[in-house]
Design a protein around this motif. Structure first.
Motif, short mmCIF file in Angstrom:
data_model
loop_
_atom_site.label_atom_id
_atom_site.label_comp_id
_atom_site.label_asym_id
_atom_site.label_seq_id
_atom_site.Cartn_x
_atom_site.Cartn_y
_atom_site.Cartn_z
N LEU A 226 0.38 -1.23 0.03
CA LEU A 226 0.16 0.08 0.33
C LEU A 226 0.71 1.26 0.26
O LEU A 226 1.70 1.63 0.64
N GLY A 227 0.39 2.83 -0.41
CA GLY A 227 0.92 4.00 -0.58
C GLY A 227 0.72 3.96 0.84
O GLY A 227 0.63 3.69 1.85
N LYS A 228 1.89 5.21 0.72
CA LYS A 228 2.41 5.76 2.83
C LYS A 228 1.04 6.27 2.67
O LYS A 228 1.73 6.74 3.69
N PRO B 170 -3.28 3.48 -4.29
CA PRO B 170 -2.57 3.81 -3.95
C PRO B 170 -1.55 2.91 -3.69
O PRO B 170 -1.77 2.46 -2.64
N LEU B 171 -0.64 2.42 -4.49
CA LEU B 171 0.31 1.09 -4.32
C LEU B 171 2.14 1.77 -4.54
O LEU B 171 2.23 2.72 -5.41
N ASN C 262 5.99 4.79 -7.01
CA ASN C 262 3.96 5.17 -6.37
C ASN C 262 3.40 4.45 -7.88
O ASN C 262 3.60 5.77 -8.77
N THR C 263 2.43 4.07 -7.79
CA THR C 263 1.24 3.68 -8.79
C THR C 263 0.33 3.58 -8.38
O THR C 263 -0.49 3.82 -6.88
N GLU C 264 -0.69 4.38 -9.38
CA GLU C 264 -2.50 4.04 -8.68
C GLU C 264 -3.02 2.58 -9.22
O GLU C 264 -2.91 2.20 -10.43
N THR D 279 -7.99 7.35 -2.28
CA THR D 279 -8.50 7.26 -0.62
C THR D 279 -7.70 7.35 0.29
O THR D 279 -6.75 7.07 0.18
N THR D 280 -8.21 8.70 0.91
CA THR D 280 -7.28 9.15 2.02
C THR D 280 -8.41 9.28 3.38
O THR D 280 -9.32 8.17 3.68
#
Length: 707
Positions: free
Chosen positions: A616-618, A652-653, A666-668, A691-692
């Motif tokens: 998962l993103g940061k 986010p990934l 960093n991609t989505e 997605t926040t």
């Protein structure tokens, strides 16, 4: 009536006779076997034991010693006098008998036909008083008027015959087609012919004679009347074709059969009217002899008379002779009728002349480096140009160790076309001497051989030309890392000038550089990079980049040569990984929280690609709703931790490859939460929600309020 019958039987018993025999042919030489193959016996009433019926003609050409005969009817035999006679008293016989004669020198068969003229020996399908005598009758064809003409008479032998009985005649030729040919006197029984007959149309007639009273009731008969039409010589011999063709090989022995002439005569084959004799009445041309051929008078075989030496196709005035053939019937007598045809005889060729070169030495010149025909070799051959005895086959038997030459036959003129098939090098050999042999397609006759004139020498002079530089090796293959600095050394080209007898300089240039990455020193031939090398470029195929260079000498005129450079590009980790697919869909009320399996991709080669780390993103709070689980070295599973309302979400990934150093990206992934009803998905077309943390809390609260 009884007395009449006895008289009739006494009269008829002695009427058995050989009416005719047909010979298959007559020859001066003895032919073992039956000299007459076909016999006919006409009889009335029963046969008496030992009564001779016919005498057969049998000759085994060796004295007829120990000859035995077999008869197909066991009631008959052939006695020592060659008579066919009954073994015992018998009432009748078969319609056809066969006699076989066998000795140490012959084994042959003859046929005997039996005809019962009163029907006493065979049951007739008619009522018969056996008192009506109707002898066989004959009439000659082509008779002239006046008509009618008497040909015979029917008799009634009976004491009870009265004047109110009349004679009747029925059958083809009387009351059936052809009607009215034959008539009978109703009172006397005399039979007459009413008009001219043609034996070739109908050779015999079978009619029925009977007597009736005036009311039409049959009194006697019906009895068979056999009328035979006697042949006249009224048909000429006819050849089936107006012109016949035959062939004979030159040098054939005297007596060689060339062809057989056959004519047809419509007259009776059992008579001389159809006995044909053949004769050659003209030969054209009549050189070297007017009697080069002979025809067998009886068989029609045309044979050679000329000697084999004179029957030479190459010395005869012509290769085609025309013979006028006459066939005459009546066995060739002066009164015979004739038919004429033409026989054309061609003297065919045999390979009795070897081909010979017109010159013992042929010369040719050729520019180095070129190919093609350099000289045509000519030969003489006296044989027929349309045959394999004339067609030539050439071969190089010496002087071509590298197989640089080839020789083929020109089918139009039989010349040998000598060609260069491998370019010649002036600097290696400037002069070639070849030995050529010529033969025929067909083998020579045994007494003829190939002599010295069947070989020739060919001198080939190689002319010097300015040859272009040659690269070595070609292609030149090197290995380099992609992304090396601009100006880096790649390779050193090596081109040499084949013209070693001359001192020439060579300059290099780029001929084809698809990506424009290279430059070359025009004098030294060193190749350097003029731009960054990229293994992932569309100009690179299977990690290989290909460029072509040209080298030019300073000859007059200048000559060029080309060489190929192949660069094997090693991979550098210069491409970030990415995730596929970029869109996923899930039902908002799905019990399965697995959203999708995503995989990593990388344009770099291993080990600069997989295994991938996908997480998962940061952004804070993502782990409250989403979860990413590793499946294998290239794929991971995206899962929801709780249900979401229908909307589009951007997840986010972060994906990282295994290069050294590793590259991350960093991609989505667009996740579409849809309403699912009856196997159909209804998705939102609105823009995606980020997605926040705040977005997730709002979504969660909205979900709680709806409960």
């Amino acid at each position: 009536m009884e007395i009449g019958v006895r008289i009739l039987l006494a009269f008829l018993v002695h009427q058995a006779a050989c009416v005719g025999g047909q010979e298959d042919g007559s020859h001066e030489d003895c032919v073992p076997g039956f000299q007459v193959k076909h016999y006919r016996v006409v009889y009335s009433g029963p046969f008496q034991k030992g009564q001779p019926l016919i005498q057969v003609e049998f000759d085994d050409c060796a004295g007829n010693k120990d000859v035995t005969f077999e008869v197909s009817d066991p009631n008959f035999h052939v006695d020592r006098n060659l008579n066919l006679a009954p073994h015992r008293d018998t009432m009748n016989s078969a319609a056809v008998l066969f006699i076989r004669g066998v000795s140490a020198h012959a084994d042959d068969m003859a046929q005997v036909d039996f005809r019962d003229i009163l029907g006493l020996g065979h049951t007739l399908p008619y009522r018969s008083k056996r008192s009506l005598l109707v002898p066989p009758m004959i009439v000659t064809e082509n008779q002239r008027a006046p008509f009618p003409r008497l040909i015979g008479r029917s008799h009634v032998i009976s004491a009870q015959k009265s004047g109110n009985h009349i004679f009747r005649l029925k059958g083809p030729g009387a009351d059936q087609d052809p009607k009215g040919l034959f008539i009978i006197d109703i009172d006397t029984g005399e039979v007459s012919v009413s008009r001219s007959l043609d034996r070739e149309a109908i050779a015999s007639y079978e009619l029925e004679v009977s007597t009736t009273d005036f009311t039409g009731n049959v009194v006697d008969g019906p009895t068979l009347l056999q009328i035979t039409v006697i042949d006249q010589n009224d048909n000429r011999p006819i050849f089936r074709e107006t012109r016949y063709t035959g062939e004979v090989l030159e040098g054939s022995p005297t007596g060689t059969t060339v062809m057989t002439m056959t004519a047809f005569d419509a007259d009776d084959p059992a008579t001389d009217n159809a006995a044909l004799r053949y004769n050659i009445v003209r030969q054209s041309p009549d050189k070297p002899s007017p009697n080069m051929f002979y025809i067998d008078a009886e068989r029609g075989d045309i044979v050679t008379v000329i000697s084999p030496t004179l029957l030479d196709r190459e010395t005869l005035p012509t290769t085609t002779y025309e013979l006028e053939i006459v066939a005459k019937d009546m066995a060739g007598s002066e009164v015979g009728l004739t038919g004429t045809t033409t026989a054309t005889i061609t003297i065919t060729d045999k390979n009795d002349h070897a081909p010979e070169f017109t010159h013992p030495l042929f010369e040719a010149s050729v520019n180095e480096g070129s190919t093609g025909v350099v000289v045509n070799l000519t030969v003489d051959d006296r044989d027929d140009p349309a045959t394999g005895a004339w067609r030539a086959i050439y071969s190089i038997i010496n002087g071509d160790p590298t197989q640089s030459f080839e020789i083929q036959t020109n089918p139009d003129n039989n010349e040998g076309m000598l060609s260069v098939v491998k370019p010649l090098d002036y600097e290696a050999t400037a002069f070639h001497t070849l030995l050529i042999k010529v033969e025929n397609e067909d083998p020579l006759v045994p007494d003829v051989g190939y002599g010295p004139s069947s070989t020739a020498t060919v001198h080939v002079t190689v002319m010097d030309t300015n040859e272009g530089p040659v690269f070595f090796p070609d292609p030149l293959t090197v290995t380099r890392m992609e992304n090396i600095p601009v100006g880096s050394f790649v390779a050193s080209l090596n081109a040499t000038d084949p013209d070693i007898l001359e001192i020439q300089s060579i300059r290099y240039a780029v001929l084809r550089d698809p990506a424009g990455w290279l430059s070359v020193n025009p004098v030294k031939g060193t190749v350097n990079t003029s731009a960054s090398l990229d293994r992932e470029s569309p100009y690179v195929h299977e990690n290989k980049y290909t460029a072509v260079f040209i080298a030019t000498d300073n000859g007059s005129p200048p000559a060029t040569g080309t060489g190929t450079l192949v660069i094997n590009l090693e991979d550098y980790n210069d491409n970030v990984p990415y995730v596929v697919p970029s869109v996923a869909q899930v039902c908002e009320d799905a019990h399965d929280m697995n959203v999708a399996i995503v995989g990593g991709r990388d344009r770099d080669l291993p080990p600069n690609g997989a295994p991938f780390k996908i997480e998962l993103g940061k952004q804070p709070g993502l782990d409250k709703t989403w979860k990413v689980t590793r499946v294998n070295s290239t794929h991971s599973q995206i899962m929801l931790l709780h249900s979401l309302k229908k909307a589009n979400y951007q997840l986010p990934l972060l994906i990282t490859d295994s290069g050294v150093p590793p590259l991350s990206n960093n991609t989505e992934v667009k996740v579409r939460v849809c309403v699912c009803k009856k196997n159909k998905m209804f998705c939102s077309s609105a823009q995606s929600h980020r997605t926040t943390l705040l977005g997730l809390i709002a979504t969660l609260l909205l979900s709680l309020l709806c409960l």
